[in-house]
Scaffold this active site. Structure first.
Site, short mmCIF file in Angstrom:
data_model
loop_
_atom_site.label_atom_id
_atom_site.label_comp_id
_atom_site.label_asym_id
_atom_site.label_seq_id
_atom_site.Cartn_x
_atom_site.Cartn_y
_atom_site.Cartn_z
N LEU A 137 4.79 -40.58 -40.80
CA LEU A 137 4.39 -40.70 -39.40
C LEU A 137 5.03 -39.57 -38.62
CD1 LEU A 137 4.91 -44.48 -38.45
CD2 LEU A 137 2.72 -43.29 -38.62
N HIS A 138 4.24 -38.82 -37.86
CA HIS A 138 4.86 -37.79 -37.03
C HIS A 138 4.07 -37.47 -35.76
CE1 HIS A 138 1.86 -35.30 -39.04
NE2 HIS A 138 2.01 -34.44 -38.06
N ARG A 139 2.80 -37.93 -35.67
CA ARG A 139 1.98 -37.54 -34.51
C ARG A 139 2.55 -38.15 -33.23
NH1 ARG A 139 -2.15 -34.43 -35.43
NH2 ARG A 139 -2.79 -34.25 -37.60
#
Length: 386
Positions: A212-214
């Site tokens: 997860l990074h957005r």
């Protein structure tokens, strides 16, 4: 040696590295090419960049602009300002940019204004969501690039619809898959499975991988909390390995404690270790574009935690399912995969490990020098090179 084709290759962030590695490797096989590597330093972290350079055999950058982090405007402006003198001094025949990070559009803009031809690798991908900064970068880069190298047929249609000439568009396949195929045998030797207790004897246990990074997923504590509640439910079924991006780690700390011991939060891992995990996973959950492609190439079920994707071929032909961010949908989709009801995907055309060969072959066929000179004259830019 003066007639060698001088190509500046630009890398700005970690996702660019598996794309630039096969291109640099292929260019170095051709004595008629002088490849130059410019790292803008948009993301530069030991775990996120240096280890990738070493593992992927990418030569040390010839130039590191060291722009660092900042707002989108500050970062783009800094790359523009820092790369222009490099382009003027080095006088490349063509600049190759990859992907959709801020460095991609900034270097493209600087080059085009100096009359230097730009080749965009991964052109034409569209999510049709202009709230994504990457979508803006993609559209603008494609609008000004001279050569558009596409990974899938949908991208050709997008570019034609935006008024780009068919002669500028080249369907070459996917350089990410070049890296995957090249490094997979080495990655399979990784000890990461044993280190994480995922291997019993010679057999791998069932496990999932999460990334997860957005900003849309991790910047809101409420949104991140909802997603993590769904992930913890999945972790009741099997271990979930979560290499945490530094940005996400900070947000997780703010969102509250993780209570499920099967949700394994670990430090970021190198390309080879991560590729090993992806290839052995029962299930992958992600909001990353590149991982949607890698799982399709590996035949591993992927659930994309977003409302849209710029890589629709991974859904229409691959193993990817767009599940959004609703916790119940994520849990139901994960349970379906674990029950054996996953998609049977196939490998898209030209995802055969030879995209970089096609790109370099196309670059060598282009009349770069003459066009560069005529464009420079047309823009009145020859004075800049005196």
């Amino acid at each position: 040696m003066g007639n060698r084709l001088k190509i500046i290759n630009v890398v700005g962030a970690r996702p660019n590295l598996p794309k630039i590695a096969p291109l640099m490797r292929e260019m170095r096989r051709h004595p008629e090419i002088e490849p130059i590597l410019v790292h803008t330093g948009q993301h530069y972290d030991e775990k996120l960049s240096d280890i990738f350079f070493r593992q992927m055999g990418i030569p040390a950058p010839d130039v590191n602009l060291g722009v660092g982090s900042g707002s989108h405007a500050a970062q783009t402006a800094e790359v523009l300002k820092c790369v222009e003198p490099v382009l003027i001094e080095r006088k490349p025949d063509v600049v190759v940019v990859v992907g959709d990070v801020n460095s991609t559009i900034a270097v493209s803009l600087a080059a085009v204004k100096l009359g230097i031809r730009v080749a965009h690798v991964e052109a034409g991908l569209r999510s049709f969501d202009r709230t994504m900064p990457e979508e803006i970068n993609r559209i603008l880069t494609d609008a000004i690039a001279d050569l558009l190298f596409v990974t899938e047929e949908d991208a050709i249609e997008h570019l034609l619809r935006e008024g780009r000439p068919r002669s500028a568009i080249h369907f070459v396949g996917n350089v990410m898959i070049d890296s995957l195929r090249h490094f997979l045998p080495v990655a399979q030797e990784s000890s990461i499975g044993r280190d994480l207790g995922l291997v019993d004897g010679q057999s791998w246990r069932r496990f999932a991988v999460l990334t997860l990074h957005r900003p849309s997923n991790v910047d809101s504590a409420d949104k991140l909390g909802e997603l993590m509640s769904a992930i913890e439910a999945v972790a009741n079924e099997l271990p979930v390995i979560f290499p945490v991006h530094p940005r996400t780690k900070q947000r997780l700390a703010e969102a509250g404690a993780i209570s499920n011991r099967q949700l394994r939060i670990i430090e970021p891992v190198g390309y080879l270790d991560f590729l090993c995990l992806l290839s052995r996973a029962t299930l992958v959950l992600t909001d990353s574009g590149g991982i949607q492609e890698e799982t399709t190439a590996l035949g591993v079920p992927c659930l994309t935690l977003r409302e849209n994707t710029e890589r629709p071929i991974t859904i229409s032909q691959g193993t990817n399912l767009l599940v959004g961010t609703d916790p119940s949908q994520i849990i139901n989709a994960a349970r379906a995969v674990l029950a054996g009801n996953s998609k049977a995907g196939r490998i898209p055309p030209f995802w055969d490990g030879k995209a970089s060969e096609r790109i370099v072959e196309t670059l060598l066929q282009q009349p770069h020098k003459k066009q560069t000179e005529s464009r420079a004259q047309g823009h009145g830019l020859n004075k800049l090179f005196v």
